[in-house]
Design a protein around this motif. Sequence first.
Motif, PDB file in Angstrom:
ATOM      1  N   TRP A 524      -0.859  -6.769 -19.146  1.00 22.77           N
ATOM      2  CA  TRP A 524      -1.658  -6.928 -18.328  1.00 22.77           C
ATOM      3  C   TRP A 524      -2.382  -8.338 -18.004  1.00 22.77           C
ATOM      4  O   TRP A 524      -2.344  -9.150 -18.867  1.00 22.77           O
ATOM      5  CB  TRP A 524      -2.910  -6.006 -18.714  1.00 22.77           C
ATOM      6  N   ASP A 526      -5.577 -10.345 -16.484  1.00 29.92           N
ATOM      7  CA  ASP A 526      -7.002  -9.922 -15.885  1.00 29.92           C
ATOM      8  C   ASP A 526      -7.379 -10.915 -14.760  1.00 29.92           C
ATOM      9  O   ASP A 526      -8.356 -10.553 -13.988  1.00 29.92           O
ATOM     10  CB  ASP A 526      -8.034 -10.003 -17.150  1.00 29.92           C
ATOM     11  N   LEU A 536     -10.527  -2.278 -16.604  1.00 35.02           N
ATOM     12  CA  LEU A 536      -9.307  -1.556 -16.371  1.00 35.02           C
ATOM     13  C   LEU A 536      -9.810  -0.009 -16.821  1.00 35.02           C
ATOM     14  O   LEU A 536     -10.235   0.059 -18.094  1.00 35.02           O
ATOM     15  CB  LEU A 536      -8.424  -2.180 -17.490  1.00 35.02           C
TER      16      LEU A 536
END
Length: 608
Positions: A524, A526, A536
């Motif tokens: 991930w 961000d 999320l």
Amino acid sequence: MMGFAQHSTCLLRAMRSYLRDMRASLSLELVFALPLLIWAYLGMTIFQDAFRAKMEGETAALHVADLISRNTNEITVAYLEGMNDVFDFLTTRSRETRLRISSVMLNAETGEPQIVWSYGTRGLAPLITISGTSGTAEGGTGFGSAENQAPIEQLQRRIPTILPGEALILVETFALWNSPLKSLMGLPYLDNVRLTPLAVTRPRFSPFIRFELDNNVFPESPLETVPPVGEPEAPTEPEEPPAPVPDSPYVNVINTDFSNGDLTGWTNGRITNTGNGSFLGPYGGETRNNPVTFRSRSPHALQSMQIGFDLLVIGSWDGYRSQWARPEGEVLMIQINGESISLDSFFVFASALYQTNRNTMAFRSEGQFHTHMYEIFRTNSAPEHNGMELQVWRVHINVLSPASDMTIGFAANLDEPISNEAFGIRNFTIIGERLTQPHQFHTPRPDPATFLGRDPLTEFPLHNACPKILSSAPAYTMLQNSLRFSSVRFQVRARGTRDIRTCDGFSSTQAGFGHEAPTAVLNWVDQGRTGTSSRLQIQTDDGNSGQSCNSALLIRDAFGQWHYNRDLSLLNGNARLRLGVAGTGQHHIWVLRESGADCNVDIQFSLY
């Protein structure tokens, strides 16, 4: 008594008159307000200048780290000193700067980061330990002081998770910032404040970066020989036989562009010749149950191996678009001995979700595999492929402690004929490095006694053991932008044989059955956005309120924290976890079977 009442009345009347009085003195009010205005202006000037210096330093540090990570040859002291000049150029302002570049690996015994080599530019002391020790510095001002040569505060917490066998590049940058108060007004405040941007990256094209002062911690480069010049004179006496030339430490298993038509070692092999060269393929959905394979065999024990090739994604692949693709998505699986080490989805149109670089780790008995791929070309109409869409991805697979004999396979999960969706392979190479001494790196390997079989959707191996992050699992890279306008959804298997309540660290309320390896690993990013529609959320959905597939979610986030959920409500057996502003990094996700038999369920990634 009356006199006191009259006096009070007069006093109140005077106060009301004062409050209603609208007269003022501009000069007097300026005397009160001017210092505050000057203080606010100077404060904004100082803050803006400091923030700009900090951001310039962070951007420059990332560029320097990226340049170093691209090296495949041994870097020198002169090269690293030159990186300091690059850093100065990128920051655009003249100020005293230093860089400290270090290579950091995981200590297999302690589980903590450990310095392999370190170098400080312009006389800066090298880093000795991650815990906060640098080499000795003489007393003085600026970077001559021990305080300004000290490592960055809380350095260990700012280093991401290090996987066994990899060597991260750590770039500490130091700049001495002076407040505009000194340059504009000569005031000695906020003088020589140390700014410490930090950049950490992985080597792009090799497991580690060699340095001329690293004391040969890493394997040596290939030997080089210089051919003789001129014609030798005829010998008058018998010459002694030349000394034997040492064997090269590298083994070339295969290096082919398929132009010679040789398919030795391949099964289901077929070659297509085009105006832009030859490639293996095209192949389609028939490989899902009958993969294309190559048997890699080396006569020597190997310390490491690199597999490289160009992956051709041909036609209208549909990614995770359920209206056109299979529920589990249209994906390509790279396999070792029939089990997946990576699983990647592709989409015909350019999209942030499908154009990101891919990284997958797999820990197997045949070695530790790190698969990295990135897109190098895309067109909507390739004449050599009958005008179909074409994507070209460069794939590197670095293997530590590899087996000398193993089979590499390729399988695609597609639902249309080859004329619409296909893949091919071009420029296929395998280079191994001989094992000349015992393995330097500890590579986690699964226990064969716990092996249960393969996941029917992904072909990744399943083991009956408690959750463990250093396992083989499909990885999905997503940027915050990828989910900004729509969620990502695909089918996985809620499965398991081990009750996690019997595992260390889990409570009796965390019901569910899982396996050792995660169902998915989310890489991930961000991208720094916070607030509404930037957080999320991960959830399961069987389309029947959990009645068809009763599942639970177990997630270990990028910060090492565990999260668990099993029911959205009393009437909905699906699971959902809201991770808030999830940190950039790896989130390991187990989709557990809460009750009943193993079943298929959709996993959905979205923002809230």
